[in-house]
Design a protein around this motif. Sequence first.
Motif, PDB file in Angstrom:
ATOM      1  N   UNK A 259       0.785  -1.232   0.000  1.00  0.00           N
ATOM      2  CA  UNK A 259       0.000   0.000   0.000  1.00  0.00           C
ATOM      3  C   UNK A 259       0.815   1.279   0.000  1.00  0.00           C
ATOM      4  N   UNK A 260       0.197   2.356   0.526  1.00  0.00           N
ATOM      5  CA  UNK A 260       0.790   3.696   0.644  1.00  0.00           C
ATOM      6  C   UNK A 260       1.116   4.291  -0.732  1.00  0.00           C
ATOM      7  N   UNK A 261       0.392   3.924  -1.774  1.00  0.00           N
ATOM      8  CA  UNK A 261       0.774   4.369  -3.123  1.00  0.00           C
ATOM      9  C   UNK A 261       0.724   5.882  -3.258  1.00  0.00           C
ATOM     10  N   UNK A 262      -0.381   6.491  -2.826  1.00  0.00           N
ATOM     11  CA  UNK A 262      -0.516   7.949  -2.975  1.00  0.00           C
ATOM     12  C   UNK A 262       0.541   8.677  -2.156  1.00  0.00           C
ATOM     13  N   UNK A 263       0.739   8.253  -0.921  1.00  0.00           N
ATOM     14  CA  UNK A 263       1.730   8.896  -0.062  1.00  0.00           C
ATOM     15  C   UNK A 263       3.129   8.691  -0.625  1.00  0.00           C
ATOM     16  N   UNK A 264       3.402   7.507  -1.116  1.00  0.00           N
ATOM     17  CA  UNK A 264       4.716   7.215  -1.695  1.00  0.00           C
ATOM     18  C   UNK A 264       4.982   8.125  -2.893  1.00  0.00           C
ATOM     19  N   UNK A 265       3.965   8.366  -3.696  1.00  0.00           N
ATOM     20  CA  UNK A 265       4.124   9.236  -4.858  1.00  0.00           C
ATOM     21  C   UNK A 265       4.427  10.671  -4.442  1.00  0.00           C
ATOM     22  N   UNK A 266       3.744  11.166  -3.388  1.00  0.00           N
ATOM     23  CA  UNK A 266       3.981  12.533  -2.932  1.00  0.00           C
ATOM     24  C   UNK A 266       5.389  12.674  -2.351  1.00  0.00           C
ATOM     25  N   UNK A 267       5.828  11.667  -1.598  1.00  0.00           N
ATOM     26  CA  UNK A 267       7.161  11.719  -0.986  1.00  0.00           C
ATOM     27  C   UNK A 267       8.231  11.752  -2.069  1.00  0.00           C
ATOM     28  N   UNK A 268       8.156  10.833  -3.022  1.00  0.00           N
ATOM     29  CA  UNK A 268       9.184  10.768  -4.058  1.00  0.00           C
ATOM     30  C   UNK A 268       9.169  12.015  -4.933  1.00  0.00           C
ATOM     31  N   UNK A 269       7.988  12.586  -5.162  1.00  0.00           N
ATOM     32  CA  UNK A 269       7.910  13.823  -5.944  1.00  0.00           C
ATOM     33  C   UNK A 269       8.614  14.965  -5.231  1.00  0.00           C
ATOM     34  N   UNK A 270       8.399  15.085  -3.920  1.00  0.00           N
ATOM     35  CA  UNK A 270       9.063  16.140  -3.146  1.00  0.00           C
ATOM     36  C   UNK A 270      10.578  15.954  -3.122  1.00  0.00           C
ATOM     37  N   UNK A 271      11.021  14.721  -2.989  1.00  0.00           N
ATOM     38  CA  UNK A 271      12.459  14.460  -2.906  1.00  0.00           C
ATOM     39  C   UNK A 271      13.152  14.686  -4.243  1.00  0.00           C
ATOM     40  N   UNK A 289       4.704   1.935  10.405  1.00  0.00           N
ATOM     41  CA  UNK A 289       5.439   1.546   9.203  1.00  0.00           C
ATOM     42  C   UNK A 289       6.214   2.675   8.557  1.00  0.00           C
ATOM     43  N   UNK A 290       6.607   3.675   9.345  1.00  0.00           N
ATOM     44  CA  UNK A 290       7.337   4.824   8.793  1.00  0.00           C
ATOM     45  C   UNK A 290       8.683   4.403   8.205  1.00  0.00           C
ATOM     46  N   UNK A 291       9.404   3.551   8.937  1.00  0.00           N
ATOM     47  CA  UNK A 291      10.733   3.143   8.475  1.00  0.00           C
ATOM     48  C   UNK A 291      10.638   2.357   7.176  1.00  0.00           C
ATOM     49  N   UNK A 292       9.705   1.412   7.110  1.00  0.00           N
ATOM     50  CA  UNK A 292       9.539   0.620   5.891  1.00  0.00           C
ATOM     51  C   UNK A 292       9.177   1.521   4.708  1.00  0.00           C
ATOM     52  N   UNK A 293       8.318   2.521   4.957  1.00  0.00           N
ATOM     53  CA  UNK A 293       7.929   3.449   3.900  1.00  0.00           C
ATOM     54  C   UNK A 293       9.124   4.284   3.442  1.00  0.00           C
ATOM     55  N   UNK A 294       9.924   4.770   4.391  1.00  0.00           N
ATOM     56  CA  UNK A 294      11.088   5.591   4.039  1.00  0.00           C
ATOM     57  C   UNK A 294      12.094   4.787   3.230  1.00  0.00           C
ATOM     58  N   UNK A 295      12.360   3.553   3.630  1.00  0.00           N
ATOM     59  CA  UNK A 295      13.318   2.716   2.900  1.00  0.00           C
ATOM     60  C   UNK A 295      12.790   2.388   1.507  1.00  0.00           C
ATOM     61  N   UNK A 296      11.492   2.099   1.428  1.00  0.00           N
ATOM     62  CA  UNK A 296      10.878   1.795   0.131  1.00  0.00           C
ATOM     63  C   UNK A 296      11.003   3.000  -0.813  1.00  0.00           C
ATOM     64  N   UNK A 297      10.727   4.195  -0.282  1.00  0.00           N
ATOM     65  CA  UNK A 297      10.851   5.411  -1.106  1.00  0.00           C
ATOM     66  C   UNK A 297      12.303   5.641  -1.510  1.00  0.00           C
ATOM     67  N   UNK A 298      13.238   5.441  -0.569  1.00  0.00           N
ATOM     68  CA  UNK A 298      14.646   5.663  -0.876  1.00  0.00           C
ATOM     69  C   UNK A 298      15.159   4.738  -1.954  1.00  0.00           C
ATOM     70  N   UNK A 299      14.798   3.454  -1.870  1.00  0.00           N
ATOM     71  CA  UNK A 299      15.251   2.497  -2.873  1.00  0.00           C
ATOM     72  C   UNK A 299      14.625   2.776  -4.243  1.00  0.00           C
ATOM     73  N   UNK A 300      13.400   3.308  -4.236  1.00  0.00           N
ATOM     74  CA  UNK A 300      12.755   3.652  -5.503  1.00  0.00           C
ATOM     75  C   UNK A 300      13.441   4.833  -6.194  1.00  0.00           C
ATOM     76  N   UNK A 301      14.214   5.624  -5.434  1.00  0.00           N
ATOM     77  CA  UNK A 301      14.857   6.825  -5.979  1.00  0.00           C
ATOM     78  C   UNK A 301      16.355   6.651  -6.190  1.00  0.00           C
ATOM     79  N   UNK A 302      16.854   5.423  -6.160  1.00  0.00           N
ATOM     80  CA  UNK A 302      18.293   5.209  -6.276  1.00  0.00           C
ATOM     81  C   UNK A 302      18.870   5.837  -7.544  1.00  0.00           C
TER      82      UNK A 302
END
Length: 618
Positions: A259-271, A289-302
């Motif tokens: 999950x967290x698709x919408x939030x993940x999109x907003x985070x990666x867009x800001x970064x 699940x903040x840590x899992x979300x942060x790591x998921x976003x970070x790996x998506x932006x490698x």
Amino acid sequence: MGRNRQLTVLAALLLNANRVVPVNSLIDAVWRSDPPATADKQIQTCVWRLRNAFAAAGGPVDLIETEQGGYRIRLDEEDLDAHAFEKAVRRARELTAAGDLESASAEYQRALAFYRGQPLADISGPLTYAVAAHWEERRFSVLEEWLDIGLTLGRHAELISELKPLVAEYPMRERLCAQLMTALYQSQRRAEALAVYRNSRLAQIKNLGLEPSTGLQELHQKILAGEPIAPPPAVVAHQPWPGAKVPAQLPPRTKDFTGRRDLLQRITSDLRAGGEPRVVALAGCGGTGKTALAIHAGLALQQHFPDGQLYADLRGHTDPVHPQEVLNGFLDAFGVPEHRIPAGLAARAALFRSITASKRLLIVLDDVAESTRYEALLPSGESAVLCTGRNSLLKIPGLTEYRVDGLPTDEALDLLASLVGVERVFAEVDSARRIVQFCGHLPLAIRAAGARLRARPHCTLSSFTDRLATRQDRIAELSIGSLDMGARLDTTVEQLSPPAYRLWLRLSMCDVESVPEWMASAVSDRPGEDTQRLLDALVNAHLLAVTQDRAPDGPRYSFNPLVRDHARQRAATELGALAGQDVVERIALAPPGRKGAAGVSGAFRPDKEYTVHGTQAV
């Protein structure tokens, strides 16, 4: 615009261009410690007038955007002199690193030309003082880099006229003194070079009681002895150290992240946004699940951060790690030899900023506490920072914060299915829904429930649901091994003040979907304004949430179901058997028309049945 609060609001937005500025930060900038009751409304009016002023001048209508909890001004890199200055400095350093000193000198001069007087000269107050001090120091550091290049190019005589008035005004800036001494000595003006040292030494002894640094003393001795002085090396501290590596420190992705698709999109867009370092924070209570979300976003932006990813668990709510230790690890990741890592926090932070000036990095800081000296860990250049924290981090200027709560029901069911099997959940969908409800939709609790069910393959979901429904200590059933929801909440609760903690326990005993302000005031031991501050502290710690619905009796506050269960268990142990009756009586005795914490009228309704956990009153 005149010299009024509009100018201060505009300045605060520009200083944090392309980042959300919380309304509270704007209020602090305008009124400091004594805002009026209508401060938020006046900020809205200021923003409205600014929009009209920009529109009248031909600017875009959406230049200032309204965001959740604040405002953001959208600007391209060349629209703001501060951004253009930093871009020119980065280009100058790249040219210096490439050995093109002539072009680097011209680029440094272009950057310094952006200085046209004191920043924010028309505004007074703490905002101005801090900004002026920052940009004065920034100007000097860049100016000194340019002067070093000029000395390296042999322009000693030309630079004397630049350096003399600066050293006369700032005799304790040793780097400027050393540069003037070098320029004079290389121009055959040895006596004047020695006089510069004497004046600087006297100023330092008089003002600080200290002798000049070893470096300046050694330069003085060389000039006294008539020894040759090599031109200062151009500053290229941001160049890679020998053996430097591209760090890739992010932990592996959680296999069943859901999950967290919408939030993940907003985070990666800001970064991904350009400009100065971006800082995004994910805030929520333990177990969301903040840590899992942060790591998921970070790996998506490698791919977007080719110079590497850094990661640090700051353990802000258990065993905090000092930023100095974190910086040691970051510098080591870039290949800086141990003997070249400075001892002090400020020196390590300065070296870290120098190294990252021309890099595009992503830094993930996990479990940041409000007390963390977070600013020391910020990079420079076009890097980005992603933080997680259990308390709101909006006090940090220029930060974009997202609240991370429980999962929506569909995503919570998907997570449970990934843990116990799709067939098992599909066969008992209603029971699965009740399980995620008992878990408060929190990923950590759902994982614990999944682990227990996976260990009991013959246990039906309905029997597990019945067990959860009858357990008073429900949170213990939803904890297993490191998946301990109770322990996560306890570390947050321990940070509360005693009055906030007592209010939290008492509010948990009110069996209402959401608690109005007047009811919180009734069960509190504090006057209305104090109760509001305590409620704010509980919201800041994500132990309460402000409901989205606008009620006629003012803001309302709600619990996550599992958090309330934990609070009730503590209340039963710590407040005693009569606590429920006391809460009922306080609510019942609240007089009609009583003013709540925010000054909104609300009253006990005699025609309504109020239920308090363990006690009932009509």
